[in-house]
Design a protein around this motif. Structure first.
Motif, PDB file in Angstrom:
ATOM      1  N   ALA A  13      -4.616   2.568  -0.782  1.00  0.00           N
ATOM      2  CA  ALA A  13      -4.096   1.666   0.750  1.00  0.00           C
ATOM      3  C   ALA A  13      -2.669   0.589  -0.165  1.00  0.00           C
ATOM      4  O   ALA A  13      -1.710   0.781   0.651  1.00  0.00           O
ATOM      5  N   ARG A  14      -2.934   0.247  -0.736  1.00  0.00           N
ATOM      6  CA  ARG A  14      -1.813  -0.547  -2.028  1.00  0.00           C
ATOM      7  C   ARG A  14      -0.500   0.529  -2.634  1.00  0.00           C
ATOM      8  O   ARG A  14       0.735   0.066  -2.638  1.00  0.00           O
ATOM      9  N   SER A  15      -0.964   1.752  -2.677  1.00  0.00           N
ATOM     10  CA  SER A  15      -0.259   2.778  -3.023  1.00  0.00           C
ATOM     11  C   SER A  15       1.274   2.868  -1.929  1.00  0.00           C
ATOM     12  O   SER A  15       2.051   3.213  -2.029  1.00  0.00           O
ATOM     13  N   PHE A  16       0.027   3.669  -0.535  1.00  0.00           N
ATOM     14  CA  PHE A  16       0.776   3.369   0.507  1.00  0.00           C
ATOM     15  C   PHE A  16       1.812   2.428   0.674  1.00  0.00           C
ATOM     16  O   PHE A  16       3.621   2.342   1.022  1.00  0.00           O
ATOM     17  N   TYR A  17       1.485   1.351   0.325  1.00  0.00           N
ATOM     18  CA  TYR A  17       2.572   0.037   0.647  1.00  0.00           C
ATOM     19  C   TYR A  17       3.162  -0.053   0.120  1.00  0.00           C
ATOM     20  O   TYR A  17       3.670  -0.265   0.351  1.00  0.00           O
ATOM     21  N   GLY A  18       3.393   0.510  -1.639  1.00  0.00           N
ATOM     22  CA  GLY A  18       3.949   0.274  -2.129  1.00  0.00           C
ATOM     23  C   GLY A  18       5.091   1.252  -1.827  1.00  0.00           C
ATOM     24  O   GLY A  18       6.701   0.916  -2.072  1.00  0.00           O
ATOM     25  N   LEU A  19       4.943   2.226  -1.554  1.00  0.00           N
ATOM     26  CA  LEU A  19       5.705   3.459  -1.169  1.00  0.00           C
ATOM     27  C   LEU A  19       6.855   3.468  -0.462  1.00  0.00           C
ATOM     28  O   LEU A  19       8.002   3.389  -0.181  1.00  0.00           O
ATOM     29  N   SER A  20       6.155   2.145   0.361  1.00  0.00           N
ATOM     30  CA  SER A  20       6.985   2.216   2.195  1.00  0.00           C
ATOM     31  C   SER A  20       7.177   1.349   1.524  1.00  0.00           C
ATOM     32  O   SER A  20       9.177   0.994   1.994  1.00  0.00           O
ATOM     33  N   ARG A  21       6.838  -0.070   0.887  1.00  0.00           N
ATOM     34  CA  ARG A  21       7.593  -0.830   0.364  1.00  0.00           C
ATOM     35  C   ARG A  21       9.528  -0.700  -0.405  1.00  0.00           C
ATOM     36  O   ARG A  21      10.468  -1.313  -0.680  1.00  0.00           O
ATOM     37  N   GLN A  22       9.611   0.928  -1.125  1.00  0.00           N
ATOM     38  CA  GLN A  22      10.748   1.210  -1.675  1.00  0.00           C
ATOM     39  C   GLN A  22      11.474   2.615  -0.998  1.00  0.00           C
ATOM     40  O   GLN A  22      12.558   3.281  -0.748  1.00  0.00           O
ATOM     41  N   GLY A  23      10.807   2.727   0.382  1.00  0.00           N
ATOM     42  CA  GLY A  23      11.530   3.380   1.881  1.00  0.00           C
ATOM     43  C   GLY A  23      11.389   4.521   1.855  1.00  0.00           C
ATOM     44  O   GLY A  23      11.754   5.247   3.005  1.00  0.00           O
ATOM     45  N   TYR A  24      10.367   5.264   1.403  1.00  0.00           N
ATOM     46  CA  TYR A  24       9.524   6.583   1.122  1.00  0.00           C
ATOM     47  C   TYR A  24       8.894   6.975   2.483  1.00  0.00           C
ATOM     48  O   TYR A  24       8.905   8.149   3.109  1.00  0.00           O
ATOM     49  N   TYR A  25       7.588   5.845   2.608  1.00  0.00           N
ATOM     50  CA  TYR A  25       7.528   5.595   4.585  1.00  0.00           C
ATOM     51  C   TYR A  25       7.202   4.878   5.383  1.00  0.00           C
ATOM     52  O   TYR A  25       8.404   3.841   4.932  1.00  0.00           O
ATOM     53  N   PRO A  26       7.570   5.191   6.634  1.00  0.00           N
ATOM     54  CA  PRO A  26       8.118   4.040   7.842  1.00  0.00           C
ATOM     55  C   PRO A  26       7.364   3.011   7.360  1.00  0.00           C
ATOM     56  O   PRO A  26       6.121   2.684   6.649  1.00  0.00           O
ATOM     57  N   GLY A  27       7.630   1.755   7.727  1.00  0.00           N
ATOM     58  CA  GLY A  27       7.899  -0.057   7.516  1.00  0.00           C
ATOM     59  C   GLY A  27       5.982  -0.177   7.810  1.00  0.00           C
ATOM     60  O   GLY A  27       5.743  -1.038   7.524  1.00  0.00           O
ATOM     61  N   ILE A  28       5.590   0.796   8.562  1.00  0.00           N
ATOM     62  CA  ILE A  28       4.854   0.387   9.658  1.00  0.00           C
ATOM     63  C   ILE A  28       3.030  -0.115   7.924  1.00  0.00           C
ATOM     64  O   ILE A  28       1.971  -0.916   8.405  1.00  0.00           O
ATOM     65  N   PHE A  29       3.425   1.206   6.991  1.00  0.00           N
ATOM     66  CA  PHE A  29       2.390   1.657   5.839  1.00  0.00           C
ATOM     67  C   PHE A  29       2.420   0.610   5.423  1.00  0.00           C
ATOM     68  O   PHE A  29       1.767  -0.197   4.352  1.00  0.00           O
ATOM     69  N   SER A  30       3.846  -0.679   5.274  1.00  0.00           N
ATOM     70  CA  SER A  30       3.778  -1.931   4.766  1.00  0.00           C
ATOM     71  C   SER A  30       3.168  -3.363   5.438  1.00  0.00           C
ATOM     72  O   SER A  30       3.969  -4.632   5.183  1.00  0.00           O
ATOM     73  N   ASN A  31       3.068  -3.211   6.722  1.00  0.00           N
ATOM     74  CA  ASN A  31       2.794  -4.774   7.730  1.00  0.00           C
ATOM     75  C   ASN A  31       1.833  -5.389   6.661  1.00  0.00           C
ATOM     76  O   ASN A  31       0.873  -4.300   7.103  1.00  0.00           O
ATOM     77  N   LEU A  32       2.165  -6.074   7.081  1.00  0.00           N
ATOM     78  CA  LEU A  32       0.635  -6.752   6.562  1.00  0.00           C
ATOM     79  C   LEU A  32       0.185  -7.655   8.132  1.00  0.00           C
ATOM     80  O   LEU A  32       0.651  -7.918   8.341  1.00  0.00           O
ATOM     81  N   HIS A  33      -1.678  -8.003   8.273  1.00  0.00           N
ATOM     82  CA  HIS A  33      -2.442  -8.053   9.336  1.00  0.00           C
ATOM     83  C   HIS A  33      -2.042  -9.910   9.426  1.00  0.00           C
ATOM     84  O   HIS A  33      -2.090 -10.618   7.981  1.00  0.00           O
ATOM     85  N   ARG A  34      -1.324  -9.881  10.091  1.00  0.00           N
ATOM     86  CA  ARG A  34      -0.963 -11.267  10.116  1.00  0.00           C
ATOM     87  C   ARG A  34      -2.465 -12.655   9.692  1.00  0.00           C
ATOM     88  O   ARG A  34      -2.390 -13.555   9.054  1.00  0.00           O
ATOM     89  N   ARG A  35      -3.319 -12.144  10.087  1.00  0.00           N
ATOM     90  CA  ARG A  35      -4.411 -12.958  10.077  1.00  0.00           C
ATOM     91  C   ARG A  35      -5.410 -13.151   8.561  1.00  0.00           C
ATOM     92  O   ARG A  35      -5.373 -14.013   7.569  1.00  0.00           O
ATOM     93  N   PHE A  36      -5.619 -11.696   8.203  1.00  0.00           N
ATOM     94  CA  PHE A  36      -6.433 -11.181   6.528  1.00  0.00           C
ATOM     95  C   PHE A  36      -5.125 -11.666   5.402  1.00  0.00           C
ATOM     96  O   PHE A  36      -5.493 -10.447   4.300  1.00  0.00           O
ATOM     97  N   GLN A  37      -3.628 -10.898   5.873  1.00  0.00           N
ATOM     98  CA  GLN A  37      -2.312 -10.540   4.722  1.00  0.00           C
ATOM     99  C   GLN A  37      -3.090  -9.883   3.803  1.00  0.00           C
ATOM    100  O   GLN A  37      -2.866  -9.640   2.760  1.00  0.00           O
ATOM    101  N   THR A  38      -3.230  -8.599   4.932  1.00  0.00           N
ATOM    102  CA  THR A  38      -3.443  -7.064   4.095  1.00  0.00           C
ATOM    103  C   THR A  38      -2.627  -6.007   4.486  1.00  0.00           C
ATOM    104  O   THR A  38      -2.752  -6.404   5.778  1.00  0.00           O
ATOM    105  N   PRO A  39      -2.891  -4.754   4.008  1.00  0.00           N
ATOM    106  CA  PRO A  39      -1.872  -3.505   4.554  1.00  0.00           C
ATOM    107  C   PRO A  39      -2.663  -2.928   5.728  1.00  0.00           C
ATOM    108  O   PRO A  39      -3.440  -1.566   5.463  1.00  0.00           O
ATOM    109  N   TRP A  40      -2.626  -3.156   7.195  1.00  0.00           N
ATOM    110  CA  TRP A  40      -3.732  -2.626   7.728  1.00  0.00           C
ATOM    111  C   TRP A  40      -3.523  -1.345   8.025  1.00  0.00           C
ATOM    112  O   TRP A  40      -4.648  -0.427   8.545  1.00  0.00           O
ATOM    113  N   PHE A  41      -2.393  -0.419   7.773  1.00  0.00           N
ATOM    114  CA  PHE A  41      -2.139   0.599   8.627  1.00  0.00           C
ATOM    115  C   PHE A  41      -2.531   1.111   7.389  1.00  0.00           C
ATOM    116  O   PHE A  41      -2.786   2.967   7.263  1.00  0.00           O
ATOM    117  N   SER A  42      -2.091   1.356   6.071  1.00  0.00           N
ATOM    118  CA  SER A  42      -1.925   1.603   4.788  1.00  0.00           C
ATOM    119  C   SER A  42      -3.895   2.022   4.241  1.00  0.00           C
ATOM    120  O   SER A  42      -4.046   3.023   4.586  1.00  0.00           O
TER     121      SER A  42
END
Length: 599
Positions: free
Chosen positions: A334-363
């Motif tokens: 999941a954090r790999s998807f998150y990292g690739l999203s931060r680089q612009g390779y995947y849509p921003g939803i992959f790096s969105n963090l859950h407001r309560r748990f602060q984890t990349p829920w979609f990834s």
């Protein structure tokens, strides 16, 4: 691309150390000792030692890189800072394949061991039944939910799990070596290296020995959640490799020493394990009635009350050890998807963090779906280990060149940990990674390179506009590219209808043509630099695929040790090329200015 929410800083040095140990001490210790013996005999001890030394070299490179880039998902972003987007994406794509298949393997390991008391979930030979596959999918789902709830919860739970995971194999070693050791197994039956010395190297990948070490990188993956990442990440990374290497070698000694050939059986035509194995038939261990649960079978077969009692504990550990590692790798993927999203390779939803748990829920959701998908075509641990191991090792090629390039392009960046003799460490890191890839053998390496190349259109679909490629043009290119790759896989690998030199030439021309097309469309701008800087990895896949086929692990036109020597020389040359092609990327300029990327 963000919501303004940041990853929680909750992990201490001990949490990071235990995460890396937990990543390594999973189902590997339950299965790889038998598989190592099957591929190399007692000489598998040397295989474990070589693997540990190799990973220390790789770890030294990543220890410095991890101190420079202390953020989550860093392993799939490092090449981006020295070669740009193209090669980094392909390396990251390979890593995602390796990471996702690891989740599937750990779930399979749990189900395979249940055959001793719940045969509904798997066969005696270790293949999951449909009900077993559904159960494995449910297990993955439970640990995905735990990860989404929060790394602080998981980090503390994982620390407790890791203590258990380290104690159980340690006690297993002590019990077997003191109560059930047969020293003759190390010298009889063909001697210490009954399958030849080349087997020491060729055993590394298919036995799962290398795979068992790959979890060392977890300290890097969770760096963004560490309280003091610049100090704790490098130390946790190196120390975990050393501790686990000692444990794995002790386990191999205990397993080989505990083999009593007269109590091992092979299946007949009806699948009944009634045919006694020939003493010293190391290779057939992997087909025996011990293969589904090696250490349990050995302890139980001893007839010693204490060892039989401890075998029951192993059935419990067969849940805990793989489950702990599975949880770690769910977070890794999941954090790999998150990292690739931060680089612009995947849509921003992959790096969105859950407001309560602060984890990349979609990834995490996508990670779950991919892991479950891999259960279907590979319903046993032994089938998937080659693909999982090599796909992950491919990503490690980036570490050595990055270490050297950054000393040139960013000498002033703060490095809390500095690797000694960076050129030597970088070269060794690259070469050992490259040789491990070569030892995968044909046709598995060909499969993995084709799967890796399969990811290129995904980059073009998401990144194409930066290179001046319209959406319609990107879709058309992708369809043609994928069609050609599918035809190569089907007619070349599956059907064998085309000779190697034809389908591999088509594969090479497809990659070269695609890179030339990208370079032309980028019109020599910044993206053009990134395209030029990716040619080292494209060349690597073409050259090592061809060498794998003609070498001793393929068609055998070039015999051992000459093919090993050629692979070694080619690795050194490609390392030099990779270093030369590195440049000062936009992203590393931002880091030099004190702007670390968002976590």
């Amino acid at each position: 691309m963000g919501t303004g929410i940041k990853l929680r800083k909750a992990l201490t040095f001990w949490d990071l150390l235990f995460l890396s140990i937990s990543g390594m001490v999973g189902s590997g210790w339950l299965f790889a000792a038998l598989a190592g013996a099957a591929y190399a005999g007692p000489a598998s001890l040397i295989s474990w030692l070589i693997a540990g030394v190799f990973f220390i070299f790789i770890g030294l490179s990543y220890a410095e890189l991890g101190s420079i880039f202390p953020f989550s998902g860093s392993l799939v972003r490092i090449d981006h800072y020295v070669h740009g987007s193209i090669s980094n994406y392909l390396l990251g794509w390979a890593y995602l394949i390796g990471s996702a298949t690891t989740i599937s393997m750990e779930a399979e390991a749990i189900i395979m061991y249940t055959n001793k008391y719940l045969p509904l979930f798997s066969t005696a030979s270790g293949y999951l039944t449909p009900l077993g596959i559904l159960t494995a999918a449910a297990l993955i789902g439970v640990f995905t939910i735990i990860q989404v709830i929060g790394v602080n919860v998981f980090g503390k739970v994982n620390t407790a799990i890791t203590i258990w995971k380290f104690i159980v194999p340690t006690i297993t070693v002590i019990l077997l070596m003191t109560l059930y050791l047969h020293p003759g197994n190390f010298t009889a039956y063909g001697g210490f290296a009954p399958l030849g010395w080349a087997a020491v190297f060729t055993a590394l990948i298919p036995s799962g020995i290398i795979w068992a070490y790959e979890g060392f990188r977890q300290a890097l993956e969770y760096a963004g959640e560490a309280k003091n990442p610049r100090r704790d990440v490098p130390l946790a990374l190196i120390l975990s490799i050393i501790l686990v290497a000692i444990l794995y070698m002790a386990l191999e000694v205990a397993f080989i020493g505990g083999i009593e050939w007269g109590k091992i059986y092979l299946p007949n035509s009806k699948g009944q394990y009634v045919i006694p194995i020939k003493p010293g038939d190391w290779s057939d261990l992997i087909n025996s009635n011990w293969a589904g649960s090696p250490f349990y079978s050995e302890l139980y077969a001893s007839g010693i009350a204490l060892l039989i009692s401890w075998a029951i504990v192993l059935l419990i550990d067969a849940w805990i050890s793989p489950a702990g590692t599975m949880g770690v790798y769910i977070g890794t993927t999941a954090r790999s998807f998150y990292g690739l999203s931060r680089q612009g390779y995947y849509p921003g939803i992959f790096s969105n963090l859950h407001r309560r748990f602060q984890t990349p829920w979609f990834s995490f959701i996508i990670t779950y779906l991919i892991a479950v998908l891999f259960l279907l075509p590979f319903p046993t641990w032994y089938q998937i280990v080659n693909i999982s191991t090599t796909a992950t090792i491919i990503n490690y090629l980036a570490g050595g060149p990055a270490l050297v390039i950054l000393r040139r392009t960013a000498p002033d960046i703060d490095r809390p940990y500095k690797a000694p003799t960076p050129l030597l460490i970088g070269l060794l890191s690259f070469v050992v990674s490259s040789m491990l890839i070569y030892w995968t053998g044909w046709p598995y390496l060909g499969y993995i390179f084709v799967i890796t190349a399969f990811g290129l259109p995904l980059l073009i679909l998401g990144y194409g506009r930066t290179a001046g490629i319209s959406r319609t043009e990107a879709i058309l290119f992708s369809l043609i590219y994928w069609l050609v790759l599918i035809l190569i896989m089907y007619y070349g690998f599956v059907m064998g209808a085309l000779p190697f030199y034809i389908y591999w030439a088509i594969f090479a021309l497809l990659l070269i043509g695609s890179i030339a097309y990208l370079y032309h469309r980028s019109r020599g701008g910044y993206v053009g630099k990134e395209v030029r800087a990716s040619t080292w990895f494209v060349s690597y896949m073409i050259i090592f695929g061809a060498l794998s086929y003609v070498g001793s692990l393929g068609a055998g036109y070039i015999q051992y040790p000459w093919d090993y020597i050629i692979a070694l020389v080619a690795s050194v040359i490609l390392f030099v090329v990779a270093v030369k092609q590195g440049f000062e990327t936009k992203e590393i300029m931002q880091v030099r200015e004190g702007n670390l990327p968002a976590e």
